[in-house]
Design a protein around this motif. Structure first.
Motif, short mmCIF file in Angstrom:
data_model
loop_
_atom_site.label_atom_id
_atom_site.label_comp_id
_atom_site.label_asym_id
_atom_site.label_seq_id
_atom_site.Cartn_x
_atom_site.Cartn_y
_atom_site.Cartn_z
N ASP A 109 25.76 11.69 48.00
CA ASP A 109 24.59 11.01 47.45
C ASP A 109 24.98 10.42 46.11
O ASP A 109 25.28 11.17 45.16
CB ASP A 109 23.43 12.00 47.31
CG ASP A 109 22.18 11.35 46.78
OD1 ASP A 109 22.25 10.63 45.76
OD2 ASP A 109 21.10 11.58 47.37
N GLU A 110 24.99 9.09 46.00
CA GLU A 110 25.45 8.42 44.78
C GLU A 110 24.61 8.78 43.56
O GLU A 110 25.14 9.00 42.47
CB GLU A 110 25.46 6.90 44.98
CG GLU A 110 26.02 6.18 43.78
CD GLU A 110 26.17 4.68 43.98
OE1 GLU A 110 26.35 4.00 42.96
OE2 GLU A 110 26.10 4.21 45.12
N ASN A 147 35.18 6.54 41.19
CA ASN A 147 34.49 5.91 42.31
C ASN A 147 33.07 5.50 41.93
O ASN A 147 32.48 4.65 42.57
CB ASN A 147 34.44 6.85 43.52
CG ASN A 147 35.76 6.93 44.23
OD1 ASN A 147 36.59 6.03 44.15
ND2 ASN A 147 35.97 8.02 44.95
N TYR A 148 32.53 6.11 40.87
CA TYR A 148 31.15 5.86 40.45
C TYR A 148 31.06 5.21 39.07
O TYR A 148 30.15 4.43 38.81
CB TYR A 148 30.35 7.17 40.47
CG TYR A 148 30.35 7.77 41.85
CD1 TYR A 148 29.43 7.35 42.80
CD2 TYR A 148 31.31 8.70 42.22
CE1 TYR A 148 29.45 7.86 44.09
CE2 TYR A 148 31.34 9.21 43.50
CZ TYR A 148 30.41 8.79 44.43
OH TYR A 148 30.44 9.29 45.71
N ARG A 192 25.56 12.24 42.48
CA ARG A 192 26.91 12.26 41.89
C ARG A 192 26.89 11.68 40.48
O ARG A 192 27.48 12.22 39.55
CB ARG A 192 27.89 11.49 42.78
CG ARG A 192 29.32 11.43 42.24
CD ARG A 192 29.96 12.82 41.98
NE ARG A 192 29.95 13.68 43.12
CZ ARG A 192 30.93 13.81 44.01
NH1 ARG A 192 32.04 13.12 43.88
NH2 ARG A 192 30.80 14.63 45.02
N ARG A 193 26.18 10.57 40.29
CA ARG A 193 26.08 9.98 38.94
C ARG A 193 25.39 10.94 37.97
O ARG A 193 25.79 11.03 36.81
CB ARG A 193 25.33 8.64 38.99
CG ARG A 193 26.14 7.51 39.56
CD ARG A 193 25.33 6.20 39.54
NE ARG A 193 26.13 5.10 39.98
CZ ARG A 193 26.98 4.43 39.20
NH1 ARG A 193 27.10 4.74 37.94
NH2 ARG A 193 27.68 3.42 39.70
#
Length: 188
Positions: free
Chosen positions: A6-7, A48-49, A10-11
């Motif tokens: 889940d972006e 990646n984020y 993760r952020r």
């Protein structure tokens, strides 16, 4: 098989790890490698984020902004008119323990503006100015646009002054300034 991540979560985890590194080791210690270590993963887990250090710091500041908006709305409650304007200014001129850390990161973010202009968050100051404008209009301030600009400069200056001399800028002192400025803007 790729892992489904889940972006948003993760952020947020990256933001919390960034704050943890900054709180423990200082804002200058915030690096992609240090945050990855804090998370217990590789640098790719971070990049990646958020691909750069500036983006890492901006991510942490933006994560806090959503909490700030919720806190401000709770603080204002059902207040209207001049009371709402006063409470808005006082809220912006307050300091919670995490605020000094976030302001340090904010200064780090701004210091990278010359090399990474896209890393500077322009949304939050615009939202703050709009809050001041809306509150000034509702309070009947004669020149609401000028009031919003003055209050924006006042609060941004407070953030720096509070970092320089936190013991000097007590809640009582900041509240006194807020009341004086609002009275002057209201013409009373």
């Amino acid at each position: 098989m790729p892992i489904d991540v889940d972006e948003v979560q993760r952020r947020e985890a990256i933001a919390q790890a960034t704050l943890a590194v900054a709180a423990r080791d200082g804002a200058r210690a915030v690096t992609i490698r240090a945050v990855a270590k804090e998370l217990g993963g590789s640098t790719a887990m971070v990049t990646n984020y958020v691909p750069t250090r500036a983006a890492l710091i901006t991510n942490a500041v933006r994560a806090a902004e959503s909490r700030w908006r919720t806190d401000l709305e709770a603080h204002l409650g059902e207040l209207t008119g001049a009371d709402r304007l006063q409470a808005t200014v006082e809220w912006h001129l307050s300091t919670e323990p995490e605020d000094l850390l976030l302001r340090t990161l904010w200064v780090e973010m701004l210091s990278s503006a010359h090399s990474d202009p896209s890393g500077v968050d322009h949304r939050e100051p615009r939202e703050s100015r709009q809050e001041f404008l809306d509150a000034s209009v509702a309070a009947g301030v004669p020149d609401a646009a000028l009031a919003a600009d003055i209050l924006s400069l006042l609060t941004r200056g407070y953030y720096i002054s509070n970092m320089e001399e936190p013991a000097h800028w007590t809640p009582e002192r900041a509240g006194r300034v807020a009341r004086a400025v609002v009275r002057a803007l209201m013409g009373t």
